[in-house]
Structure formats: C-alpha cells, structure tokens
Design a protein around this motif. Structure first.
Motif, PDB file in Angstrom:
ATOM      1  N   ILE A  99       4.953  -2.641   0.370  1.00  0.00           N
ATOM      2  CA  ILE A  99       5.842  -2.798  -0.787  1.00  0.00           C
ATOM      3  C   ILE A  99       6.566  -4.137  -0.665  1.00  0.00           C
ATOM      4  O   ILE A  99       7.056  -4.486   0.415  1.00  0.00           O
ATOM      5  N   GLY A 100       6.658  -4.851  -1.771  1.00  0.00           N
ATOM      6  CA  GLY A 100       7.408  -6.101  -1.825  1.00  0.00           C
ATOM      7  C   GLY A 100       6.534  -7.331  -1.676  1.00  0.00           C
ATOM      8  O   GLY A 100       5.481  -7.290  -1.017  1.00  0.00           O
ATOM      9  N   LEU A 101       6.961  -8.412  -2.295  1.00  0.00           N
ATOM     10  CA  LEU A 101       6.246  -9.674  -2.159  1.00  0.00           C
ATOM     11  C   LEU A 101       6.185 -10.128  -0.706  1.00  0.00           C
ATOM     12  O   LEU A 101       5.246 -10.802  -0.287  1.00  0.00           O
ATOM     13  N   ASP A 102       7.199  -9.737   0.070  1.00  0.00           N
ATOM     14  CA  ASP A 102       7.245 -10.118   1.481  1.00  0.00           C
ATOM     15  C   ASP A 102       6.563  -9.107   2.398  1.00  0.00           C
ATOM     16  O   ASP A 102       6.546  -9.275   3.612  1.00  0.00           O
ATOM     17  N   ARG A 103       6.038  -8.023   1.813  1.00  0.00           N
ATOM     18  CA  ARG A 103       5.344  -6.968   2.570  1.00  0.00           C
ATOM     19  C   ARG A 103       6.216  -6.365   3.675  1.00  0.00           C
ATOM     20  O   ARG A 103       5.725  -5.909   4.708  1.00  0.00           O
TER      21      ARG A 103
END
Length: 466
Positions: free
Chosen positions: A257-261
C-alpha cells in the motif's frame, strides 16, 4: 547556558516523546523489514482460515526441524516440537536450558478472522439464481461485505470419515462469489436505516450461480446444476453441508500500500500480523534459556470459546506435557511463566481521529504496541498487566533497540475490545498485550506498516530466546 537552552535540555531528559520509527531506524533495518514482510504477505495469501493457517504454520515449522510431540520421548535443550489441536489451533515449543518447571516464555496469537460462515443448510434458489445463506462470524461491519469479490474455503467432513478440502476463488482462473447490494436509484428506504443495519445479517446472501440444469421440467434447476457441479468436483450431496465448515472470505491477495510501498493491505491481518511474527520467531531461535512456546489459537473473534479457543485447557495441557516430560509440576510451571499476548491495536486514523485519545493512541510506523490493558469502558474483561511486568518488557525493548510505543483501543466509553490475555492470565501467568497497529480493523481489507510488523518479530524473538 541560557534559560531556553536549559529548558530544552531538561525537556529532552524528562519528557516522553513518541517518534516515527522511519525517522529513527537506519536504512539497514528498514531493508530488513521489507524483506521480512515479503514472507508475511505470502503467509497471508496461504492462510485465510484458521485451518489453512495451521497447515501453513506446520509446513514452515517442519522445514526448521519441528516434529509432533511424542509423549514417550524425553526431550533435551534445543529440541523442537509441536502440538496440533484438531487442525485449528497449534502450539510450537523449543526446549530450553532450564527446566520447564522454572517457567516458559509464551507468545500467543490468534489465527481466526471475521468472515461469513455458511449455514448448515445454505444452498437455495430464488428467481432462478443460486445463493448461499451465511451466518457472519466475529465483529464485522456488515455493510462492508457486499460487492466484494469473495472466495469459498473450508472442508466437507463425510460420514465415512473422509475430509475434503475446498478452496474456490483464489486462483486467477477461479470463479469468484459476491454479496449483492441495492443500486442507489432504488435504495431510498434502505438509506434510512442506521449504518449498522444498512445491510442486515440475513441479507448477507452469497450469489453463486445462475445456469439451470438442461431440462425443461421441474423446479430449482439452478440449484440442481450447482449441486451437480459440486458433486462432480468433490463427490458431495446437499446433505454433506450438514457436517461442513465452509467460510466465505475476500478473494483478493495481499499487496503493498502506498506510493512508497511502506504498508501492507490484506484480509485477515487481525491477527495473522502477530501470528506470523510469533511463528517465525520461534522457528528461528536455537537453544533458549527457558522453554519457548508459541500458540496460534482459534475462536478469539467470538470469545476464545470451545476446545480450540484459549478459554479451553489446551495451553495448560501443552505446558503440562512439557513439564511432565521432565517430571515437573504443571501448576508451578504456569506460575513461573510469562507471556506476550500478541494481538493488534487500533492505529490512529487521520480521517476518524475523534474516537481516539491522541496521547494514548498508537500510530503506524511507530513500532510494536504495548497495551497494558484492553477491555471496554471501565476496563471490563481485561487482565491489566502489572506495573512490574510492563517495566520488565520496557527494559527488554529498550535494551535491544526495538522501536515500540504504547496504545489504547480508543477513547474511554467509546467502545473497547478484548484479547486472549485474560484467559492466559487466569492460569497464573504474567501477561501483557503486544502487537501491531492496524487501520480498518475487522474490515475485509486491513492496513499495517511494514516496520511495525518487523518490530513485532524482533520483540518476540528476543522475548523467547531469553
């Protein structure tokens, strides 16, 4: 030094301040968390029910040398054994250097999650559509379950003793199932319901087919065709649903989850996000000072009842078998034992902050959560760990540079919840709750932070290694 500098130094010395773990951990630690969580995500995909979790856990443990406990054997320090309770609860033990009667270090997590169970007589046809009747399990928010792709997991237990495993909906090529909801154009009356009753329990009916059996006579031809498919695949008849355990769970896989994983999204993270660290910690330790025990239990979401829940005597029997193997006393062993009740806490949600008390709420990326007490309102139903035991855990965490925080389950009088801690404490064991913050707890899709998961593993490893 001016007054401003003095006060700054004094605050640094005296104030307690939580810090985001991603700002304090070095990159090597963050990389280890990333690597560790790859295995965790695979476990989530293979262990969507308590039976599957037991099977996956035993497979992982056996690769590390664990074997079924043999009542005729005498085990030595470093030996690894497990106890399989009806395929739904499992305990692992690594024999320590000290006698079991001196106490064991226990990590206890649960492997059941909220879901939809099929009723004993579930299959029916209505307006030439085939459906399953369900009875929800655990504390779900019913409105979250319609229009989600679903899978069918479980077993048929036949009268001849054969047990047939069922798993439909997990492979990409598999069909999925769904609970339907009203379109907004026709939902005027439904929209007047409270959120809790937006979807009622008896409306959680799962759509499973629409094709009638190729015959122009008779009724319930869709149901007949569905039973024919099940009979050809599993050899069962409608009566075999009476002795089945079949569960409807979300069909999607775990993912970053998230652009930053930095986070993980998945079904069933309450409480497999603690079960996996407990499992991997005990499979990684070698020769602990005290005997280490990890128990992964069933039925926590409905009160830990039954012979596979921790309200039963299963844990007592496990400790007793280990103690008796050394001619020790079960009661003394339990009184000398310590436990981390490994369960999740409610992570502070940026959208719904009003139900949390911010000073005492846990946050994603702030590390593993120590929860001194759970319960509801006036601490009802909690074991409330002693100050001395909490201090001992604080010392262990700080000494090993583990990122950690404390947390409560929301504001006083808003709600509350419980864990298995009270049932273990009732046996005379020192217990404190410790786990991972979760967003959207009990939803079909929950979110955790990778750093917190890894810190949970590190805590359990240090605790059980002794």
């Amino acid at each position: 030094m001016d007054n401003k500098s003095v006060s700054k130094e004094l605050k640094k010395e005296l104030f307690y301040e939580k810090k985001n773990g991603l700002l304090t951990a070095d990159q090597a630690e963050i990389d280890k968390a990333e690597q560790y969580c790859a295995g965790y995500k695979a476990f989530l995909n293979s262990a969507k029910t308590e039976r599957e979790a037991v099977k996956s856990a035993i497979e992982i443990a056996e690769k590390k040398g664990f074997k079924p406990f043999d009542y005729t054997k005498k085990y030595k320090s470093g030996d690894k054994v497990y106890f399989n309770n009806r395929q739904k609860t499992v305990a692992f033990a690594v024999i320590g250097k000290e006698p079991v009667q001196n106490g064991v270090n226990i990590t206890a997590a649960h492997i059941d999650s909220p879901r939809l169970d099929l009723k004993p007589n579930p299959l029916y046809e209505e307006i030439e559509l085939g459906l399953f009747k369900t009875h929800y399990y655990g504390g779900i928010r019913k409105y979250q379950w319609p229009t989600v792709p679903l899978a069918l997991h479980g077993v048929f237990a036949l009268k001849n003793g054969e047990v047939i495993n069922v798993c439909i909906g997990e492979d990409e090529s598999d069909p999925k199932f769904v609970v339907n909801d009203l379109l907004p154009h026709l939902a005027t009356e439904q929209s007047k319901r409270t959120l809790a009753d937006g979807i009622k329990g008896e409306e959680l009916n799962v759509l499973i087919g629409s094709r009638p059996f190729k015959d122009d006579e008779g009724s319930e031809l869709v149901k007949l065709n569905l039973l024919k498919i099940l009979n050809e695949k599993y050899g069962i008849t409608e009566a075999d649903f009476l002795s089945a355990e079949l569960e409807i769970v979300p069909a999607f896989k775990s993912c970053d989850i998230g652009l930053d994983r930095s986070m993980i999204g998945s079904y069933g993270q309450d409480d497999r996000v603690c079960a996996y660290p407990a499992l991997t910690a005990i499979t990684d330790i070698k020769s602990p000072v005290k005997t280490a025990v990890t128990i992964l239990a069933d039925k926590e979401e409905i009160g830990s009842c039954g012979n596979t829940g921790l309200e039963s005597d299963f844990l007592t029997h496990v400790i007793g078998d280990l103690a008796k193997m050394q001619n020790g006393d079960t009661t003394i062993a339990l009184r000398n034992s310590k436990c981390l009740s490994a369960d999740v806490n409610a992570g502070l949600d940026p959208t719904f902050q009003d139900v949390y008390e911010r000073k005492n709420a846990c946050r994603l990326n702030y590390g593993v959560v120590v929860t001194k007490y759970t319960g509801a309102r006036g601490k009802s139903g909690t074991s409330d760990a002693s100050a001395e035991y909490v201090a001992e855990i604080r010392e262990m965490l700080d000494k090993n540079n583990i990122i950690w925080q404390t947390g409560e389950l929301g504001k006083v009088d808003i709600g509350g919840g419980g864990t298995v801690a009270v049932y273990i404490a009732n046996k005379g064991v020192d217990v404190v709750d410790l786990g991972v913050p979760v967003l959207s707890m009990h939803a079909p899709f929950e979110t955790t932070a990778k750093l917190d998961v890894y810190m949970c593993y590190r805590t359990m490893y240090v605790f059980m290694q002794g």
